[in-house]
Scaffold this active site. Structure first.
Site, PDB file in Angstrom:
ATOM      1  N   GLU A 124     -24.840  -9.378  14.942  1.00  0.00           N
ATOM      2  CA  GLU A 124     -23.992  -8.666  15.893  1.00  0.00           C
ATOM      3  C   GLU A 124     -24.391  -8.898  17.349  1.00  0.00           C
ATOM      4  O   GLU A 124     -24.679  -7.963  18.086  1.00  0.00           O
ATOM      5  CB  GLU A 124     -23.985  -7.165  15.580  1.00  0.00           C
ATOM      6  N   ASP A 125     -24.433 -10.167  17.737  1.00  0.00           N
ATOM      7  CA  ASP A 125     -24.655 -10.527  19.142  1.00  0.00           C
ATOM      8  C   ASP A 125     -26.050 -10.247  19.690  1.00  0.00           C
ATOM      9  O   ASP A 125     -26.269 -10.366  20.875  1.00  0.00           O
ATOM     10  CB  ASP A 125     -23.652  -9.837  20.062  1.00  0.00           C
ATOM     11  N   ALA A 126     -26.974  -9.837  18.814  1.00  0.00           N
ATOM     12  CA  ALA A 126     -28.312  -9.596  19.339  1.00  0.00           C
ATOM     13  C   ALA A 126     -28.979 -10.924  19.674  1.00  0.00           C
ATOM     14  O   ALA A 126     -28.640 -11.963  19.115  1.00  0.00           O
ATOM     15  CB  ALA A 126     -29.133  -8.831  18.321  1.00  0.00           C
TER      16      ALA A 126
END
Lengths: 378, 600
Positions: B217-219
Site C-alpha cells: 500500500e504505497d509504503a
C-alpha cells in the site's frame, strides 16, 4: 430440527446417490450444525449490520447511468442514485422503465415483434399526422392523417376519428375529404385558444400503453423477445394478450404496490436493489436487503427510510430528534406528553446507558425479598 | 446584418462581419486598438462579440499570415543575441494573446512544418500547454494526467531551501532540507526557474521490488545507512514571541524572570533556562512546559482583591512556554520593536528531523508514500556491482496508475549518474527513451534497466531481475513528529464536560457516529458505554417529580427543591451532555420528567 426444505433436500440426495442410513444421519447432524450456526443470535444488531453492509459497498459504486448503445432515449439510473431512490420510496423513479417479455406465439420473427412493440408504444395523434393547420379566418383546425404511418401501426382512419371525437368533447369533429376538421363549439373563440386546442389535439392518445414513450425489442440469451420500454404502465401491460404477463418487470415500486399489492412491492424492492448491487459487481447477502424490504413494507404501504417514512415512526422521541428536524419532534412530544421507553440504540447512547443489544441485553435476575432486605442470600 | 456586442452589451450592427473582423484584427495587430481586445464571430447566431473585460484567460500565439509565421529568422537571430524583448513581439504583431472565445475562430498549427494557408496562428511550443509546476515533472507526456496533477501538488509540499536567508527570518512553521540536490533528470523549467538556487529534493538509488511485505500500500522502504549518512534530514523552525503591551494607566508588560510573588508563578525549574533579561539562552535544550520568554503583566482588573493584598501591585505571570509536547534547541533570540512601537522579544526553536517510520516521501510523478521500515544496511538487497538502493518502491504502485514517466526517470537517472551528465526530460521535446537505453547498454548495463540482485538477509540471488536506477525524491512536509498524538485524560470543555478537540491542546480522539455504529454492530454495548463515559456524572433525581435534586454537602443529605426532603431521591449515573439537554429543555419551558426503573 431442520427446516422442511433442507430435510427434503437431504432425503432427495440420499435417494439419488444411494447413501447409507448411517451416513444420512451423519450428514443430517452436520447440516443441523451448520444451520444452527447460521441462526442469528439474540441481541445481534442486524439493522446496523445491514446499514454498514450497504454503506460500505455503496462507497465503491461508480457508474450512475446505464446506456443501451446507440439509443439516446434509453438510459437507466443505476448505482447509488438509484439505491437512494429505492430506499427513499420515491413515487416515481427518475427513469421509469419496463421490460415486457412476449409469448412465443406472438414473437416468431422480428417483424412480428416489431408490430407488437409498436402496439405497446404510446401513439399520440401528433405522431400519425401529415399536417395540422389552423384556419385563422374560420377558427378551425384541419388534420390530415399520414396514411403510411396508419398502415404501419395497423390503425383505421375511423378508429382515429373516434378517438379524436372522444378526446375533444368541446369541439365538433367532422370528416371532410382528405382530412378531419375540428371546429370549436364555442363561436367566440380567440386565436390563442385555437392554438392551445391544436396542441391538445396533437397529444390525443390514439393507441398503445399510456406513458410508454420509447420501445426497444431485444432478444435475450434464451431466445425470448423482450420489449424494453421507457416509461412504465404495469396496469395496462398486464392486459396485453401478447405479453408473458407473469414475467413483466417494472422498476416503479410504487406502481407495483398499487397494482399487485404490498407483497409484490416487497419483492420489487428486493429485485430492484439486487439488480443495482449485482450490476455493480458487488456481492451482498440477500438477507440484508430482505430485512430492509420487510421493514419498508411491514405497514402495508411502501415507506421510505426518511424522516417522513420509517425513520420518523420510531418509538423514541430522542431517537427521532437525533435524526432530523429535532425541534419539530421535541415540540410535538411536549404537546402530548410523550414517554420515551428507552429501548433502542440511539437514545441509550445519548443518556449513556448500555444499549440493549449484545452484551447490554442480559439482565440480572434477583429474588424480590433479597433485593428489599439489601442482603442477597447465598 | 450582424449584431455586435461589446463586453456583452449590444452596441450596433455591421453589414459584413467578415470584413469587420478582418479590419479590427489588422488594427489590433498594428497597435491602433488595445492588444487586450479579443473578438469572436459566431456564424451560427450571426453575432460578433468584442471583449475587453478583465478575468479572461488569454494565451500567447504566433501570428500566421498566408501560411507563413510572422516570427521570422530576423527575430530569431535577435533572440539569440539576447536583444529581443517580448514586448516588441507583441507590439509588432508577431505574437497575439487569444482568449477562449477567440480561439473558436482560430486555426492553430502545433508545428511550423504543418503550416498551411488556412492556419491563422502557430503554437509557440507544445510545452506551454503545461504550467510551471507541471513543467517541472520530467517525461510528463508519458504519464497519466491525473498523476501529473498530483505530482504538481506534491512538489509544492516538498522540503528544500525555501529562501537562502532563512537563518535571518522568523517564518512560522518552516522546514529546510539538509543537502538538497539538483535533479539529475531535469526539464527546461528547472533552468528557467532557477531550481538550482533553491532545490527541494535528493537523488536516490531506487529499486522496484518488495521487501518482506513492508512496502504494501504505497509504503516506502528506506535504507538505514542512507538515513545515517544524511538522506532527507531536515530542520524545522518555529518562532515564539512576546510583546511588552501597554495598558491603560501607563501600565506595561515586562520581559524578565518573574518574581516569586507574581500571581501564577510556575516553578523555579520552569524558569531555569532564562538569562537575566528574561530570554532563554541560545543553544539551550528546551523540553515541554519550559519557559522560553519570561514575562509579567499588570493585573487584569484594577482593584481586584485589593483589600486582601498588602502589596498593592501584584503582577500576573504571562510567560511564553513551550507546549506540552514540544522540544528542541533554541536557535536564535532577538529583541526588536513591534508595529505599535512596543518592545518585542522573539525566539526561534529548532528541531532536527531525521527520517523515521511514517514520514512522507514522493517522487515527482504523483507517487507518494510513507516510510514503513528503515532497513539496516546488512539486510538491504544489493546488485552485482555492490550498489545498495536507498529506497525500495513497490511495483504494485505502477500498473493501475500508469505512471510511465516514473519508470523512464529511473532509466534516465541511471544514465545521468553513470555518465555524469544532467539528462533533459522536458515533455514532448526529449532525448528518446531508445537513446537512453542504448547509452545504458554502452555503459555495460542491461538496456532494460534490470539488474541481478542478491537478498541481503540470506545472500541468495533473487530469481527475478530487479529494475533499479536513480531518481529524484522529495521529502514532504508531513512528518510523524508533527502528527503523533495520544491522550488518556486531559482538558475538558466547560459546557459539555467532554474532551476538547485538537492535537495542539492535547485533545481527545473522537469516537464518531460511524465508530459508535461499529461497537453496536459487534454487540459490544458495555464497551461502548465505557468509551462514552468521559463525561459521566452522578445526578440526584427526585422520584416524586422526576426532576434533579440537590445534595447538601454540609448537612450530608439530599433534597428536592420542589418536593422537599421527605421524598425518595436516588443517584443516577448519566452523561453530562444529557443532563445539559435536560437543563436546556427546562429553559425552554419543557418539563422532562425522569421515571426511574429498578437497577436489579
Amino acid at each position: 430440527m431442520l427446516p422442511k426444505h433442507l430435510q427434503e433436500k437431504i432425503d432427495g440426495y440420499a435417494k439419488k446417490y444411494k447413501i447409507s442410513d448411517k451416513n444420512v444421519i451423519e450428514i443430517t447432524k452436520r447440516v443441523e450444525e451448520a444451520n444452527e450456526y447460521g441462526i442469528i443470535a439474540p441481541g445481534e444488531a442486524i439493522g446496523i449490520v445491514t446499514a454498514e453492509c450497504f454503506g460500505e459497498r455503496a462507497t465503491q459504486m461508480t457508474l450512475n447511468t446505464f446506456h443501451f448503445s446507440g439509443v439516446a432515449e434509453m438510459n437507466i439510473t443505476v448505482g447509488l442514485p438509484r439505491l437512494i431512490e429505492i430506499f427513499d420510496a420515491r413515487k416515481n423513479p427518475s427513469t421509469p422503465q419496463m421490460e415486457i417479455p412476449l409469448r412465443p406465439k406472438f414473437s416468431k420473427n422480428i417483424d412480428m415483434v416489431r408490430i407488437v412493440a409498436m402496439k405497446i408504444k404510446e401513439t399520440l395523434l401528433g405522431e400519425i399526422i401529415q399536417e395540422i393547420t389552423i384556419n385563422i379566418a374560420k377558427s378551425n383546425i384541419m388534420v390530415i392523417l399520414d396514411k403510411k404511418k396508419l398502415k404501419d401501426l395497423d390503425l383505421k382512419p375511423k378508429f382515429v376519428f373516434d378517438k379524436i371525437v372522444a378526446g375533444l368533447k368541446t369541439c365538433d369533429v367532422k370528416e371532410v375529404d382528405g382530412g378531419i376538421l375540428i371546429k370549436p363549439k364555442d363561436k367566440e373563440i380567440n386565436l390563442s385558444e385555437v392554438y392551445k386546442l391544436k396542441e391538445k389535439a396533437k397529444s390525443i392518445h390514439i393507441g398503445g400503453l399510456k406513458g410508454i414513450t420509447y420501445v426497444l425489442p431485444v432478444k435475450n440469451d434464451e431466445g425470448i423477445y423482450i420489449v424494453h420500454c421507457v416509461g412504465s404502465n404495469l396496469k395496462d401491460a398486464l392486459e396485453l394478450e401478447e405479453a408473458d404477463t407473469e414475467n413483466i418487470r417494472t422498476n416503479n415500486i410504487f406502481e407495483t404496490s398499487t397494482v399487485l399489492g404490498i407483497e409484490a412491492a416487497r419483492a420489487a424492492i428486493l429485485q430492484e436493489s439486487l439488480h443495482v448491487i449485482r450490476g455493480q459487481g458487488i456481492d451482498l447477502n440477500i438477507r440484508h436487503i430482505m430485512l430492509l424490504a420487510d421493514v419498508m413494507t411491514r405497514t402495508g404501504i411502501v415507506k421510505g427510510v426518511t424522516r417522513t417514512g420509517i425513520s420518523g415512526e420510531k418509538e423514541s422521541v430522542i431517537a427521532r430528534a437525533s435524526f432530523e428536524t429535532p425541534i419539530k419532534h421535541i415540540i410535538n412530544a411536549t404537546l402530548i406528553g410523550e414517554r420515551d421507553p428507552l429501548n433502542s440504540v440511539i437514545e441509550n447512547v445519548v443518556i449513556n446507558q448500555p444499549v440493549p443489544l449484545g452484551t447490554g441485553l442480559p439482565k440480572l435476575v434477583a429474588k424480590k425479598e433479597a433485593m428489599e432486605s439489601g442482603k442477597p442470600k447465598k | 446584418m450582424t449584431d455586435v456586442f461589446l463586453n456583452e452589451n449590444f452596441i450596433g450592427t455591421v453589414d459584413n462581419a467578415k470584413e469587420f473582423i478582418k479590419q479590427i484584427r489588422s488594427e489590433r495587430r498594428k497597435g491602433v486598438l488595445n492588444y487586450e481586445l479579443n473578438f469572436y464571430w459566431d456564424e451560427d447566431y450571426n453575432e460578433v462579440y468584442l471583449d475587453i473585460t478583465r478575468g479572461r484567460t488569454r494565451r500567447p500565439l504566433i501570428v500566421v499570415e498566408n501560411g507563413k509565421s510572422k516570427l521570422t529568422d530576423n527575430y530569431i537571430e535577435e533572440a539569440k543575441n539576447g536583444t529581443l524583448k517580448w514586448d516588441k513581439l507583441v507590439k509588432e504583431g508577431v505574437i497575439e494573446y487569444i482568449d477562449a472565445a477567440e480561439e473558436e475562430n482560430c486555426y492553430v498549427a502545433l508545428d511550423e512544418k504543418d503550416l498551411t494557408k488556412e492556419h491563422t496562428h502557430l503554437e509557440i511550443s507544445p510545452v506551454v500547454i503545461l504550467g510551471l509546476c507541471t513543467s517541472l515533472i520530467p517525461y510528463s507526456n508519458f504519464g497519466s494526467s491525473s498523476r501529473l496533477i498530483r505530482g504538481s501538488k506534491i512538489q509544492k509540499q516538498s522540503l528544500g531551501l525555501y529562501a537562502s536567508n532563512y537563518l535571518l527570518r522568523m517564518d512560522t512553521d518552516v522546514n529546510v532540507l539538509h543537502y538538497p540536490q539538483k535533479p539529475i533528470t531535469k526539464t527546461f523549467m528547472h533552468d528557467i526557474y532557477g531550481w538550482e538556487k533553491h532545490p527541494s529534493g535528493q537523488n536516490v538509488v531506487i529499486a522496484l521490488m518488495s521487501f518482506e511485505g513492508y512496502n504494501m500500500e504505497d509504503a516506502l522502504i528506506v535504507s538505514k545507512a542512507s538515513v545515517d549518512r544524511g538522506f532527507a534530514r531536515s530542520t524545522y523552525f518555529k518562532p515564539f514571541n512576546a510583546e511588552e503591551l501597554r495598558y491603560q494607566g501607563g501600565l506595561v508588560d515586562e520581559v524578565c524572570i518573574p518574581d516569586k510573588e507574581v500571581k501564577g508563578y510556575r516553578s523555579e525549574k520552569d524558569y531555569r533556562l532564562l538569562e537575566e533579561d528574561g530570554v532563554v539562552y541560545t543553544g539551550a535544550k528546551v523540553k515541554g512546559d519550559d519557559v522560553v520568554i519570561g514575562r509579567v503583566s499588570p493585573p487584569r482588573f484594577l482593584g481586584e482583591f485589593e483589600e486582601f493584598n498588602i502589596a498593592t501591585n501584584v503582577k500576573r505571570e504571562s510567560s511564553i512556554a513551550l507546549s506540552h509536547k514540544d522540544n528542541g534547541i533554541v536557535d536564535m533570540s532577538l529583541i526588536t520593536e513591534s508595529e505599535e512601537g512596543n518592545r518585542l522579544v522573539q525566539m526561534r526553536l529548532r528541531q532536527q528531523r531525521i527520517p523515521e517510520v511514517g514520514d512522507k516521501f514522493a517522487s515527482r510523478h504523483g507517487q507518494k508514500g510513507v516510510i514503513s521500515y528503515l532497513v539496516p544496511l546488512a539486510d538491504m538487497p544489493f546488485t552485482v556491482s555492490g550498489i545498495v538502493p536507498d529506497v525500495l518502491f513497490n511495483p504494485h504502485g505502477i500498473p493501475s496508475r500508469m505512471t510511465i514517466s516514473h519508470l523512464i526517470e529511473i532509466i534516465a537517472g541511471k544514465v545521468g549518474s553513470l555518465t555524469g551528465k544532467y539528462i533533459d526530460g522536458t515533455s514532448f521535446d526529449v532525448m528518446p527513451e531508445k537513446e537512453l537505453r542504448k547509452m545504458l547498454k554502452e555503459l555495460g548495463f542491461r538496456e532494460s534497466g534490470l539488474e541481478t540482485m542478491y537478498n541481503g538477509i540470506s545472500g541468495q540471488q533473487f530469481k527475478a531481475k530487479i529494475y533499479i536506477g536513480d531518481m529524484y525524491y522529495l521529502k514532504l512536509k508531513y512528518m510523524v513528529a508533527g502528527k503523533l498524538h495520544s491522550r488518556a485524560t486531559g482538558k475538558i470543555q466547560l459546557l459539555t464536560r467532554q474532551p476538547i478537540e485538537g492535537r495542539s491542546q492535547g485533545g481527545g480522539l473522537r469516537i464518531g457516529e460511524m465508530e459508535k455504529d461499529c461497537f453496536v454492530a459487534h454487540g459490544a454495548s458495555l464497551l461502548l458505554k465505557e468509551r462514552f463515559d468521559s463525561d459521566k456524572t452522578n445526578v440526584f433525581v427526585c422520584e416524586n417529580c422526576g426532576m434533579l435534586g440537590i445534595y447538601d454537602n454540609f448537612k450530608h443529605n439530599e433534597y428536592c427543591t420542589k418536593c422537599g426532603a421527605n421524598v425518595k431521591i436516588s443517584v443516577v449515573e448519566m452523561s453530562y451532555a444529557f443532563k445539559l439537554l435536560l437543563d436546556e429543555l427546562k429553559s425552554l419551558g419543557v418539563y422532562p420528567k425522569l421515571e426511574l426503573g429498578r437497577k436489579y
